[in-house]
Design an enzyme around this catalytic site. Sequence first.
Site, mmCIF file in Angstrom:
data_model
loop_
_atom_site.group_PDB
_atom_site.id
_atom_site.type_symbol
_atom_site.label_atom_id
_atom_site.label_comp_id
_atom_site.label_asym_id
_atom_site.label_seq_id
_atom_site.Cartn_x
_atom_site.Cartn_y
_atom_site.Cartn_z
ATOM 1 C CG HIS A 137 -2.007 0.830 1.327
ATOM 2 N ND1 HIS A 137 -2.498 1.682 0.143
ATOM 3 C CD2 HIS A 137 -2.882 1.342 2.060
ATOM 4 C CE1 HIS A 137 -3.387 2.469 0.548
ATOM 5 N NE2 HIS A 137 -3.938 2.047 1.735
ATOM 6 C CG HIS A 159 -3.976 0.536 -8.115
ATOM 7 N ND1 HIS A 159 -5.397 0.368 -7.809
ATOM 8 C CD2 HIS A 159 -3.616 1.416 -7.311
ATOM 9 C CE1 HIS A 159 -5.807 1.357 -6.886
ATOM 10 N NE2 HIS A 159 -4.615 1.898 -6.735
ATOM 11 C CG ASP A 174 2.820 4.312 -3.951
ATOM 12 O OD1 ASP A 174 2.021 3.446 -3.910
ATOM 13 O OD2 ASP A 174 3.130 5.477 -3.410
HETATM 14 C C1 SDX Z 1 -1.278 2.064 -3.480
HETATM 15 O O1 SDX Z 1 -6.078 0.638 -3.395
HETATM 16 C C2 SDX Z 1 -5.730 1.871 -3.407
HETATM 17 O O2 SDX Z 1 -6.297 2.697 -3.900
HETATM 18 C C3 SDX Z 1 -4.113 2.162 -2.941
HETATM 19 C C4 SDX Z 1 -3.838 3.399 -3.621
HETATM 20 C C5 SDX Z 1 -4.271 4.480 -2.814
HETATM 21 O O3 SDX Z 1 -4.076 5.648 -3.199
HETATM 22 O O4 SDX Z 1 -4.616 4.158 -1.439
HETATM 23 O O5 SDX Z 1 -3.498 3.708 -4.915
HETATM 24 C C6 SDX Z 1 -1.872 3.443 -3.322
HETATM 25 O O6 SDX Z 1 -1.261 1.334 -2.378
HETATM 26 C C7 SDX Z 1 -0.906 1.875 -4.767
HETATM 27 C C8 SDX Z 1 -0.183 0.214 -4.827
HETATM 28 C C9 SDX Z 1 0.869 0.425 -4.324
HETATM 29 N N1 SDX Z 1 1.647 -1.084 -4.048
HETATM 30 C C10 SDX Z 1 2.711 -1.443 -5.141
HETATM 31 O O7 SDX Z 1 3.184 -0.942 -5.956
HETATM 32 C C11 SDX Z 1 3.226 -2.897 -4.707
HETATM 33 C C12 SDX Z 1 3.240 -3.491 -5.960
HETATM 34 N N2 SDX Z 1 2.123 -3.963 -6.350
HETATM 35 C C13 SDX Z 1 1.116 -5.065 -5.859
HETATM 36 O O8 SDX Z 1 1.809 -5.651 -4.956
HETATM 37 C C14 SDX Z 1 -0.161 -5.240 -6.540
HETATM 38 O O9 SDX Z 1 -0.397 -5.012 -7.745
HETATM 39 C C15 SDX Z 1 -1.167 -4.598 -5.615
HETATM 40 C C16 SDX Z 1 -1.008 -4.972 -4.168
HETATM 41 C C17 SDX Z 1 -1.207 -3.257 -5.607
HETATM 42 C C18 SDX Z 1 -2.717 -5.156 -6.095
HETATM 43 O O10 SDX Z 1 -2.595 -6.501 -5.692
HETATM 44 P P1 SDX Z 1 -3.878 -7.234 -6.215
HETATM 45 O O11 SDX Z 1 -4.916 -6.480 -6.735
HETATM 46 O O12 SDX Z 1 -4.506 -8.373 -5.077
HETATM 47 O O13 SDX Z 1 -3.410 -8.199 -7.551
HETATM 48 P P2 SDX Z 1 -2.721 -9.377 -7.408
HETATM 49 O O14 SDX Z 1 -1.556 -9.486 -6.235
HETATM 50 O O15 SDX Z 1 -3.879 -10.583 -7.383
HETATM 51 O O16 SDX Z 1 -2.002 -9.634 -8.638
HETATM 52 C C19 SDX Z 1 -2.550 -10.115 -9.918
HETATM 53 C C20 SDX Z 1 -1.342 -10.935 -10.763
HETATM 54 C C21 SDX Z 1 -0.696 -11.805 -10.126
HETATM 55 O O17 SDX Z 1 -0.089 -12.768 -10.810
HETATM 56 P P3 SDX Z 1 -0.749 -13.817 -11.438
HETATM 57 O O18 SDX Z 1 -0.965 -14.744 -9.931
HETATM 58 O O19 SDX Z 1 -2.204 -13.822 -11.812
HETATM 59 O O20 SDX Z 1 -0.072 -14.836 -12.367
HETATM 60 O O21 SDX Z 1 -0.503 -9.802 -10.988
HETATM 61 C C22 SDX Z 1 0.713 -9.910 -10.531
HETATM 62 C C23 SDX Z 1 0.433 -10.938 -9.347
HETATM 63 O O22 SDX Z 1 1.678 -11.879 -9.064
HETATM 64 N N3 SDX Z 1 1.290 -8.987 -10.085
HETATM 65 C C24 SDX Z 1 2.626 -8.256 -10.185
HETATM 66 C C25 SDX Z 1 2.571 -7.084 -9.515
HETATM 67 N N4 SDX Z 1 1.334 -6.678 -9.104
HETATM 68 C C26 SDX Z 1 0.436 -7.994 -9.488
HETATM 69 N N5 SDX Z 1 3.577 -8.945 -10.621
HETATM 70 C C27 SDX Z 1 4.862 -8.397 -10.631
HETATM 71 N N6 SDX Z 1 4.904 -7.184 -10.138
HETATM 72 C C28 SDX Z 1 3.786 -6.483 -9.571
HETATM 73 N N7 SDX Z 1 4.029 -5.112 -8.977
#
Ligand code: SDX
Length: 426
Positions: A266, A307, A365
């Site tokens: 997050h 996201h 971010d």
């Molecule tokens: C913020 O919710 C909000 O509004 C948050 C925010 C706000 O303003 O409040 O926008 C701020 O928190 C932005 C997000 C910051 N986080 C990151 O940048 C961390 C990296 N991102 C991930 O951890 C992830 O994308 C999340 C946590 C942001 C979202 O996770 P989800 O929606 O639960 O998605 P998921 O984990 O189920 O991923 C779906 C697929 C998976 O692959 P498969 O299992 O389908 O093969 O996408 C892949 C994940 O492995 N994936 C990534 C990835 N993010 C998702 N693979 C590599 N790198 C990534 N960053």
Amino acid sequence: MSERKAQLTIDGVDKTFELPVYEGSTGPDVVDVRSLAGEGIFTYDPGFVSTASCDSEITYIDGAKGILLHRGYPIEQLAEKSTFLETCYLLLNGELPDSAALTEFETSIRYHTMVDEQIHQFFRGFPRTAHPMAMLCGVVGALSAFYHDTLNIDDPGHRMLAAHRIIAKMPTLAAMCYKHGVGQPYMYPQNDMGFAENFLHMMFSTPCEEPNVSPTLAKAMDTIFLLHADHEQNASTSTVRLAGSSGANPYACISSGIAALWGPAHGGANEAVLRMLNRIGDESKIDEFIARAKDPKDSFRLMGFGHRVYKNFDPRAKVMRQICDEVLDELGSEDDPLFRVARKLEKIALEDDYFIERKLYPNVDFYSGIILKAIGIPTSLFTVIFATGRTPGWIAHWNEMLSHAYRIGRPRQLYKGPTRRDYPAK
Ligand code: SDX
């Protein structure tokens, strides 16, 4: 128009459940499942991917189109034409202020920026090496001690005063977290400075010289706060709402939001992006890290990418990238190696099927950390900056919830543990 219904039938249950369907002013319809509990049925939605937890009029996100509206105004227009404090007013009150109302609001915030001198004692208890988010979480929660007895959360005036206080004090506390870490004296807020200018003054001025804050950096800082101001029912905002639903003191609720924001998935992602870019180091290692991000066996993720809601560009990331250009130009570090790596990483990822198929784009971010680092803010303080910017959103949602009838949030579960068994005879 007759009420729309959804029908739910369940194998083995000889009853069809009729569930009301509601439409918002825009966005997905919702199915009201509240009656199912009385039928002994729960819905199942870990991570709340398909769950609307409340009604709200504050922020709307269209993840597929990359749209973010605050009270209907596009984030791009607010970033270009508004200020952080004007946007705070908009989030809290629902409409943009006229000039008199804006002046009144800015004055109220200005005269609440100081914190009780006793707060200095709290910081003395922290090690110099304490993570700033640990200090912020503790000190904001402690603000409850100074206001708890004079706060009636059922009084709209008390709620708005609490909102002004917490918005005003966050930059002061954020700067105190920094000064504690570097062993410098705290700088008091100046009433002749703007919000972001004051923050940079409290961060980087010392009693040994006159304040000298760059207007360009102050404007960039103000826009960074604005871009973080609110984001619908994200994890930290939902935490604030859940804490608030028990009737807890608003400062304790904001402290719970700070705790939820801290996680690298997050708000902690901006700090994690900088650490990732430093680990990558230069463009020659980008492919290696992209491969690791794609490897399901490798826990490494591309921080700042992906996201839960946006399956398109995060509109805030586009503005952030533009600010990045401007700030690095102003500081003469347009050739910043980290910025170069970030730009190359973004280009490669956006052309890679793994990211395209999963609709993984840069989020808010991805670039913010590069700007903050260029301004001179240490990586460990990045999420504190995010929390300072997000405070108006948190407190606006808290206030919106308390302005209407609400119930304590209390989810249920799918129980998979042992069924009843007797304690063994000795
Ligand atoms: C913020 O919710 C909000 O509004 C948050 C925010 C706000 O303003 O409040 O926008 C701020 O928190 C932005 C997000 C910051 N986080 C990151 O940048 C961390 C990296 N991102 C991930 O951890 C992830 O994308 C999340 C946590 C942001 C979202 O996770 P989800 O929606 O639960 O998605 P998921 O984990 O189920 O991923 C779906 C697929 C998976 O692959 P498969 O299992 O389908 O093969 O996408 C892949 C994940 O492995 N994936 C990534 C990835 N993010 C998702 N693979 C590599 N790198 C990534 N960053």
